[in-house]
Design a protein around this motif. Structure first.
Motif, PDB file in Angstrom:
ATOM      1  N   ASN A 279      12.437 -29.820  16.969  1.00 50.20           N
ATOM      2  CA  ASN A 279      10.921 -29.691  16.870  1.00 50.20           C
ATOM      3  C   ASN A 279      10.337 -28.822  17.847  1.00 50.20           C
ATOM      4  N   LEU A 280      10.817 -28.446  18.847  1.00 54.04           N
ATOM      5  CA  LEU A 280      10.419 -27.325  19.889  1.00 54.04           C
ATOM      6  C   LEU A 280      10.786 -25.982  19.093  1.00 54.04           C
ATOM      7  N   ALA A 281      11.832 -25.852  18.761  1.00 52.68           N
ATOM      8  CA  ALA A 281      12.176 -24.623  17.973  1.00 52.68           C
ATOM      9  C   ALA A 281      11.092 -24.081  16.764  1.00 52.68           C
ATOM     10  N   MET A 282      10.700 -25.319  16.072  1.00 49.08           N
ATOM     11  CA  MET A 282       9.605 -24.865  14.761  1.00 49.08           C
ATOM     12  C   MET A 282       8.381 -24.744  15.222  1.00 49.08           C
ATOM     13  N   ILE A 283       8.137 -25.287  16.649  1.00 48.99           N
ATOM     14  CA  ILE A 283       6.574 -25.241  17.102  1.00 48.99           C
ATOM     15  C   ILE A 283       6.508 -24.062  17.736  1.00 48.99           C
ATOM     16  N   ASP A 284       7.523 -23.653  18.559  1.00 47.18           N
ATOM     17  CA  ASP A 284       7.219 -22.535  19.386  1.00 47.18           C
ATOM     18  C   ASP A 284       8.119 -21.247  18.427  1.00 47.18           C
ATOM     19  N   SER A 285       9.367 -20.871  18.986  1.00 52.40           N
ATOM     20  CA  SER A 285       9.993 -20.153  18.368  1.00 52.40           C
ATOM     21  C   SER A 285      11.748 -20.491  18.189  1.00 52.40           C
ATOM     22  N   PRO A 286      12.122 -20.510  16.987  1.00 52.01           N
ATOM     23  CA  PRO A 286      13.691 -20.701  16.833  1.00 52.01           C
ATOM     24  C   PRO A 286      14.364 -19.842  17.802  1.00 52.01           C
ATOM     25  N   GLN A 287      14.173 -18.247  17.798  1.00 54.27           N
ATOM     26  CA  GLN A 287      15.031 -17.787  18.461  1.00 54.27           C
ATOM     27  C   GLN A 287      14.714 -17.749  20.120  1.00 54.27           C
ATOM     28  N   GLN A 288      13.873 -17.909  20.469  1.00 54.23           N
ATOM     29  CA  GLN A 288      13.354 -18.091  22.090  1.00 54.23           C
ATOM     30  C   GLN A 288      14.116 -19.641  22.305  1.00 54.23           C
ATOM     31  N   ILE A 289      13.961 -20.558  21.675  1.00 52.52           N
ATOM     32  CA  ILE A 289      14.297 -21.663  22.033  1.00 52.52           C
ATOM     33  C   ILE A 289      16.146 -21.813  21.788  1.00 52.52           C
ATOM     34  N   CYS A 290      16.635 -21.252  20.614  1.00 51.19           N
ATOM     35  CA  CYS A 290      18.171 -21.251  20.444  1.00 51.19           C
ATOM     36  C   CYS A 290      18.804 -20.320  21.593  1.00 51.19           C
ATOM     37  N   PHE A 296      22.115 -26.389  22.546  1.00 48.42           N
ATOM     38  CA  PHE A 296      21.265 -27.129  21.445  1.00 48.42           C
ATOM     39  C   PHE A 296      21.919 -26.822  20.184  1.00 48.42           C
ATOM     40  N   ILE A 297      22.117 -25.357  19.907  1.00 47.76           N
ATOM     41  CA  ILE A 297      22.490 -25.079  18.523  1.00 47.76           C
ATOM     42  C   ILE A 297      24.031 -25.221  18.219  1.00 47.76           C
ATOM     43  N   GLU A 298      24.760 -25.171  19.463  1.00 46.91           N
ATOM     44  CA  GLU A 298      26.302 -25.442  19.651  1.00 46.91           C
ATOM     45  C   GLU A 298      26.471 -26.898  19.313  1.00 46.91           C
ATOM     46  N   LYS A 299      25.536 -27.792  19.890  1.00 42.80           N
ATOM     47  CA  LYS A 299      25.830 -29.209  19.541  1.00 42.80           C
ATOM     48  C   LYS A 299      25.626 -29.630  18.124  1.00 42.80           C
ATOM     49  N   CYS A 325      12.351 -21.549   7.925  1.00 42.53           N
ATOM     50  CA  CYS A 325      11.555 -20.131   8.064  1.00 42.53           C
ATOM     51  C   CYS A 325      12.635 -18.954   8.250  1.00 42.53           C
ATOM     52  N   ILE A 326      11.922 -17.703   8.162  1.00 41.23           N
ATOM     53  CA  ILE A 326      12.803 -16.605   8.094  1.00 41.23           C
ATOM     54  C   ILE A 326      13.443 -16.167   9.697  1.00 41.23           C
ATOM     55  N   GLU A 327      12.518 -16.726  10.359  1.00 41.65           N
ATOM     56  CA  GLU A 327      13.104 -16.373  11.967  1.00 41.65           C
ATOM     57  C   GLU A 327      14.373 -17.224  12.365  1.00 41.65           C
ATOM     58  N   GLY A 328      14.335 -18.389  11.964  1.00 44.41           N
ATOM     59  CA  GLY A 328      15.300 -19.549  11.902  1.00 44.41           C
ATOM     60  C   GLY A 328      16.554 -19.057  11.219  1.00 44.41           C
ATOM     61  N   LYS A 329      16.280 -18.670   9.909  1.00 48.68           N
ATOM     62  CA  LYS A 329      17.427 -18.078   9.209  1.00 48.68           C
ATOM     63  C   LYS A 329      18.146 -16.712   9.909  1.00 48.68           C
ATOM     64  N   GLN A 330      17.402 -15.876  10.507  1.00 50.34           N
ATOM     65  CA  GLN A 330      17.825 -14.825  11.352  1.00 50.34           C
ATOM     66  C   GLN A 330      18.663 -15.318  12.284  1.00 50.34           C
ATOM     67  N   VAL A 331      18.117 -16.213  13.253  1.00 54.67           N
ATOM     68  CA  VAL A 331      18.916 -16.813  14.353  1.00 54.67           C
ATOM     69  C   VAL A 331      20.297 -17.353  13.908  1.00 54.67           C
ATOM     70  N   LEU A 332      20.454 -18.044  12.868  1.00 56.33           N
ATOM     71  CA  LEU A 332      21.504 -18.617  12.291  1.00 56.33           C
ATOM     72  C   LEU A 332      22.426 -17.483  12.035  1.00 56.33           C
ATOM     73  N   HIS A 333      21.980 -16.577  11.352  1.00 56.61           N
ATOM     74  CA  HIS A 333      22.851 -15.647  10.861  1.00 56.61           C
ATOM     75  C   HIS A 333      23.407 -14.788  12.125  1.00 56.61           C
ATOM     76  N   LYS A 334      22.949 -14.645  13.244  1.00 53.86           N
ATOM     77  CA  LYS A 334      23.495 -14.063  14.197  1.00 53.86           C
ATOM     78  C   LYS A 334      24.610 -14.768  14.988  1.00 53.86           C
ATOM     79  N   MET A 335      24.659 -15.969  14.418  1.00 57.81           N
ATOM     80  CA  MET A 335      25.867 -16.814  15.058  1.00 57.81           C
ATOM     81  C   MET A 335      27.380 -16.435  14.409  1.00 57.81           C
TER      82      MET A 335
END
Length: 522
Positions: A279-290, A296-299, A325-335
């Motif tokens: 929820n925090l990632a979608m309200i604020d910024s997926p990149q910043q939270i991850c 979080f994302i590792e879990k 969202c696009i930012e979230g996709k980019q965060v996942l891609h960077k993994m």
């Protein structure tokens, strides 16, 4: 009929056994339009109906409640507040739950009216009864009381009444009833806190917020799980998130995720920890939270890779939310390779898990692959230092290459895998596969895959392939997405493009009429 309402009330007042007349009155008040009752209600003798609630006769009470509910609805909230505070207070004290529900629902009408609320604030005994209703056995009464009190607290006068008077002690006393009631009070506090930083300040100064945060470290894992839900609700507002960050709570929850590996009971609360950050990632910024909370994302990845269905489901939902969202996709891609492994796992789950998990997995895949116009604009807006059509085109090309590579990673033969789901006897899975096709239908690479897959376009335009309404609706969304694409005519060719346009024009449920020819002798 309006006259008979008054006559029946007068008659009932003189009877010792008025049940038959109450039945007639019930019919009468529901036969009269509410607008007519509004003109009539202020002059009616409500007292007799309220007095008849003091009975052991179940039917009499129920009939009176139904009649009063109709008549009181006809009263202006200000008039209701000025003339029926005592009756409503007694209603909250009544032993019968239907009477309590009647009272608390009418109070709800009053507190929704700005002119009527001062009447409630000037009645401390009524406020006190509302607070004590939170501790009642009937959850519907408690919920309505919470809703009404949260509306009372939307003004400074209301906040003062609840937190700067003896009402605060009443809240604390009710809180001590049991664990369930304690969390009802937390629910009220969180709702009030979400309104503004001022209301949050009142709740924090009262000690309720710090007490809630202490519950995060409690020994009871179920209570801990519920506390995390409450904190997640508090984080929905910007001032709530700022408060939690200042108090170090977000860091604490991240550490709880890290420490979950050594806690054999973490399965009870870990899903809520992950939902908090999702929820925090979608309200604020997926990149910043991850980036700030990598645990979080590792879990989440670990959950999806595991074997526990509950954890897999939460992991799937979280990835789906992040990837919407696009930012979230980019965060996942960077993994990198870690996310590639997750994609392969998604492909396996979509084919081999239980039906409900497969459906959630297909929803997640569709979310990851979808590139809506809104999403593209958000991605373009987030780019700093580079502007112009060239940059936008480049970014769109990058996104298309990314989603195409994800699709190919899911299965060794992804189109065949998802097409096979259309023939399986699981409607939810079939619809899930259609959602995946719809996600890639606006992208040129997806359209090229579709036209090159034998029989696929014929299946799209074949209306008889969908047996039920949900499937027809899902197929129609796919057709609409294709027709709306700028590249569909070029890639599919004019013949199929025109057939798709005809499908769209005719709607999802069109059935072609079949002419019958009469044969002599039949």
């Amino acid at each position: 009929m309006a006259a008979s309402v008054s006559e029946l009330l007068r008659e009932i007042a003189e009877l010792e056994e008025p049940l038959e007349e109450l039945r007639s009155l019930k019919t009468a008040v529901y036969s009269v339009p509410l607008s007519t009752l509004r003109d009539l209600a202020a002059g009616l003798r409500f007292g007799v109906l309220f007095s008849l609630l003091n009975s052991d006769d179940r039917e009499q009470i129920d009939t009176c409640v139904v009649i009063l509910d109709r008549l009181l609805q006809a009263l202006d909230p200000v008039y209701l507040a000025q003339n029926f505070k005592v009756e409503l207070q007694k209603g909250l004290q009544h032993s019968d739950d239907s009477v309590k529900i009647l009272a608390v629902s009418q109070i709800g009408r009053i507190v929704e009216n700005a002119e009527a609320i001062p009447e409630i604030l000037g009645s401390p005994e009524l406020l006190k009864e509302m607070i004590h209703s939170i501790g009642g056995k009937k959850i519907s009464v408690a919920k309505e009381a919470i809703k009404s009190l949260s509306k009372v607290a939307q003004s400074k006068a209301g906040l003062d009444a609840l937190f700067m008077t003896s009402m605060l002690q009443d809240l604390k006393d009710v809180m001590g009833t049991n664990d369930v009631v304690r969390y009802r009070v937390y629910e009220l506090v969180v709702e009030i806190s979400s309104v503004s930083s001022v209301s949050l300040g009142y709740c924090a100064n009262s000690g309720f917020i710090s007490q809630l945060l202490t519950e995060l470290a409690g020994d009871d894992v179920l209570i801990r799980a519920t506390a995390i839900e409450m904190v997640t609700a508090l984080a929905q507002s910007q001032h709530g998130r700022q408060y939690l960050a200042q108090q170090g709570i977000i860091d604490r929850i991240s550490n709880m995720i890290i420490g979950a590996d050594s806690d054999p009971f973490s399965g009870f609360y870990l899903p809520n920890l992950v939902k908090f950050f999702g929820n925090l990632a979608m309200i604020d910024s997926p990149q910043q939270i991850c980036e700030r909370y990598p645990a979080f994302i590792e879990k989440v990845f670990e959950m999806i890779e595991g074997q526990e269905p509950t954890m897999i489901g939460v992991g799937l939902d979280t990835i789906g939310i992040l990837g919407s969202c696009i930012e979230g996709k980019q965060v996942l891609h960077k993994m990198g390779n870690a996310f590639q492994e997750v994609l392969r796992r998604l492909g396996s789950i979509s084919c081999n898990a239980s039906t409900d998990i497969r459906v959630r997995c297909l929803d997640t895949i569709a979310s990851l692959l979808s590139l809506s116009d809104r999403g593209k604009r958000r991605a373009q807006e987030r780019e700093n230092g580079m502007t112009g059509q060239t940059q936008n085109d480049q970014q769109s090309e990058d996104l298309l290459r990314m989603t195409e590579s994800w699709f190919q990673t899911l299965h060794s033969h992804p189109m065949e895998a998802f097409c096979s789901m259309n023939s399986q006897p699981f409607p939810e899975v079939h619809i899930g596969a259609l959602k995946v096709f719809t996600a890639i239908a606006s992208q040129p690479w997806g359209q090229r895959l579709m036209i090159s897959t034998p029989g696929f376009v014929e299946y799209i335009v074949d209306r008889s392939a969908e047996p039920d309404k949900p499937s027809k609706d899902a197929k129609f969304e796919l057709v609409k997405t294709l027709v709306d694409s700028k590249t569909i005519a070029e890639i599919f060719g004019n013949q199929y493009y025109l057939r798709l346009r005809a499908y769209l024009r005719e709607g999802p449920y069109f059935v072609k009429a079949v002419a019958t020819v009469a044969v002599d002798g039949e």
